[in-house]
Motif scaffolding. Sequence first.
Motif, PDB file in Angstrom:
ATOM      1  N   THR A 306     -34.680 -18.669 -51.688  1.00 44.03           N
ATOM      2  CA  THR A 306     -34.777 -19.375 -50.406  1.00 44.03           C
ATOM      3  C   THR A 306     -34.237 -20.800 -50.484  1.00 44.03           C
ATOM      4  OG1 THR A 306     -37.018 -20.233 -50.795  1.00 44.03           O
ATOM      5  CG2 THR A 306     -36.837 -18.030 -49.802  1.00 44.03           C
ATOM      6  N   GLN A 307     -34.124 -21.343 -51.695  1.00 44.40           N
ATOM      7  CA  GLN A 307     -33.703 -22.732 -51.866  1.00 44.40           C
ATOM      8  C   GLN A 307     -32.274 -22.874 -52.381  1.00 44.40           C
ATOM      9  OE1 GLN A 307     -35.837 -25.255 -50.859  1.00 44.40           O
ATOM     10  NE2 GLN A 307     -36.946 -23.464 -50.101  1.00 44.40           N
ATOM     11  N   VAL A 308     -31.558 -21.788 -52.527  1.00 44.34           N
ATOM     12  CA  VAL A 308     -30.178 -21.852 -53.010  1.00 44.34           C
ATOM     13  C   VAL A 308     -29.295 -22.518 -51.957  1.00 44.34           C
ATOM     14  CG1 VAL A 308     -28.148 -20.452 -53.587  1.00 44.34           C
ATOM     15  CG2 VAL A 308     -30.391 -19.864 -54.538  1.00 44.34           C
ATOM     16  N   ALA A 309     -28.430 -23.405 -52.387  1.00 44.86           N
ATOM     17  CA  ALA A 309     -27.545 -24.111 -51.465  1.00 44.86           C
ATOM     18  C   ALA A 309     -26.668 -23.136 -50.689  1.00 44.86           C
ATOM     19  CB  ALA A 309     -26.656 -25.083 -52.240  1.00 44.86           C
ATOM     20  N   GLY A 310     -26.659 -23.283 -49.359  1.00 46.36           N
ATOM     21  CA  GLY A 310     -25.813 -22.455 -48.510  1.00 46.36           C
ATOM     22  C   GLY A 310     -26.369 -21.094 -48.179  1.00 46.36           C
ATOM     23  N   ILE A 311     -27.582 -20.785 -48.609  1.00 48.09           N
ATOM     24  CA  ILE A 311     -28.143 -19.448 -48.382  1.00 48.09           C
ATOM     25  C   ILE A 311     -28.336 -19.230 -46.881  1.00 48.09           C
ATOM     26  CG2 ILE A 311     -30.629 -19.896 -48.390  1.00 48.09           C
ATOM     27  CD1 ILE A 311     -28.945 -17.233 -50.565  1.00 48.09           C
TER      28      ILE A 311
END
Length: 366
Positions: A306-311
């Motif tokens: 949920t915290q991955v950049a650009g998800i």
Amino acid sequence: MERFFGNRAITLYPSGTAALAEAIAASAAQRSVSTAEVIIPAYGCPDLVAACVHASVRPRLVDVAPSHWSYDSEALRSSVSSNTVAIIAVNLLGVGDGSTELIDLCRERQISLIQDSAQDLPREIRQWPGDYVVLSFGRGKPLNLLHGGALVGPRGDQTSVSIRPERYTVRARLLSSRAAAIAFNALTRPLVYGTFSALPGTGVGQVVYKPLRNTALFPEHAWRRVGKAFDLYRQKPSYGREIWAAAIEEWSDLGVVTLTAPCATVSDEPLRLAMLAPDRTARDKLVEDLNSTGLGASRFYGTDLTQVAGIPEVVWQQGPFPNAKALADRLFTLPTHALVNAGTVRATRAAILGWHRSQRVARLTG
């Protein structure tokens, strides 16, 4: 390769992500549901999400278990719904994928089990209970061809069900070149990797969401290349984890333990050693200390999905997933490639023991 996988059909794609997207699309095509969903772990590679999005299937995140690598069983059962078309069993770094636990649930609910084995390719024949098995031949994978992937499907099924094949790209041809192989082999050396990854714009070591673009089927010459590479991979001497065994046993007394999966034997030749520090602060300090002497430690993904950049929004709106967050905070990995020798293990052991001594001194003086 088909004989190795029990005479099941194998189709080659430009990446493991493209192969996974095809498995997801095939699973959705077998069921008539209003909004198809695929269950994926809340900690993992963002390519899991990219494959779902490309196949027009909603990724449904489920928290992982609190103390080992598998789904949280209660959360998993409550997440399976009438819209679920598949569960993805991810083999993280060779620790196991929990497929033996998941197969009964999938059969009970009449949904597909997809084994994502991008990070583990055994040399010996084994049983694959999943309806589909996904392999990756990309950078840093067990069979490293810098690009490519395979979908192992049901016997006699070699049709692409819903994803339009695209052209074999110029980029794919470049990745097949000898120059690309030489560049990658240079980067496996820890000091070179550390220097290169620190340069702005390289993208090495960064975890970001990237949409899946290319799903082209491989041309015939690539089939021959992969088949030959697979034979060579099986024949070469394995590089096992036994070189780390004594150190791992010692570290467990310091609160640094290995990540394991239930009902699974940890691979003798893991992609990287998966270790758990006591908490995020300890993990970050360990990685910093190890890499200050070029020992190639990694925080791996470093965050839950949920915290991955650009998800995509469909993912970051889900949660919270406390166990996945805790895993992301504690996990670090150590290298297992052929350049790792007894000297590397001694230096790593010294760094971890030094970290533990500094922690003990800090507690006594704090």
